[in-house]
Motif scaffolding. Structure first.
Motif: not given
Length: 246
Positions: A30-34, A90-94, A110-120, A166-168
């Motif tokens: 839904r977010i992606a479609q908007i 997702r990332g990561g193992d088991i 994240l564009e509502n906050f900051f575009t930095d996955i590591h900071l997230y 995961k981030a898309s």
């Protein structure tokens, strides 16, 4: 783009893993479609953000880069211990999810906050570190490893919270799992997060008492809101279903 820092929050309680995964995918879609409509039609419609809290019946999940050998049993044995197994995106193992564990799924643009996955990731970890500190526990990070660890500077560091996201298009899904009153024996059937040299723990084990789940959830929510500078809107599961089906 208009930044929207409102976050619709719902605690959906004990929920089957597949059902919750499907809900995450629906909300992300839904977010992606908007966002797509905004770009194609030069619109400025704000995108929503969601946060799901839940517990799962016993389940093991393996990230897309994980090693299946870290599941230390044959899949038919899963039925004997009342557990299921999912290979996920997702990332990561088991890792393991089960009753008594807080699983949080932020579906945020994240564009509502900051575009930095590591900071997230660091902000998610920080919310758990601060929650542990609320209970007098020394928690922190270990270089090169995700998640939150008790006595993180010592050889006997113990993982209390696992992360895998995961981030898309800057939209997040999956999240973190904080062991509160978790049955830790279920971790003996895996190499948790692919790390054989470290143990796992829970708030109950560290503090020697059964924890009030909602008290812990409120602390985590408070820290997340402060760190992301967001405004929480409590909604019902029914409202969320109507929202993501509209």
């Amino acid at each position: 783009m208009i930044q929207n820092k409102d976050v619709q929050f719902v605690d959906i309680g004990l929920s089957p893993y597949q059902e919750t995964w499907d809900l995450q995918e629906s909300l992300l879609g839904r977010i992606a479609q908007i966002k797509l409509n905004n770009r194609q039609q030069a619109l400025v419609s704000p995108t929503p953000n969601f946060l799901l809290f839940c517990e799962h019946p016993h389940v093991y999940t393996l990230g897309k880069s994980g090693d299946e050998s870290h599941l230390l049993m044959q899949e038919p044995f899963l039925a004997n211990i009342g557990a299921s197994f999912f290979r996920i995106n997702r990332g990561g193992d088991i890792t393991y999810h089960g009753p008594g564990q807080l699983v949080a799924y932020p579906i945020l643009d994240l564009e509502n906050f900051f575009t930095d996955i590591h900071l997230y990731l660091r902000k998610l970890e920080e919310a758990i570190i601060l929650t542990c500190q609320d209970y007098g526990l020394v928690a922190g990070r270990i270089d090169g490893l995700t998640g939150v660890w008790i006595d993180y500077e010592k050889e006997n560091a113990r993982k209390i919270c696992a992360l895998g996201v995961k981030a898309s298009r800057w939209i997040t899904m999956h999240g973190f799992a904080l062991n509160i009153n978790t049955d830790l024996t279920y971790f003996s059937h895996i190499v948790p997060c692919g790390i054989a040299s470290r143990g796992v723990t829970s708030l109950e084990q560290e503090l020697g008492r059964k924890m009030d789940m909602w008290e812990v959830k409120e602390k985590v929510l408070s820290h997340l809101c402060q760190l992301f500078e967001c405004h929480l809107q409590h909604v019902s599961r029914e409202t969320l279903n109507l929202t993501h089906n509209s």
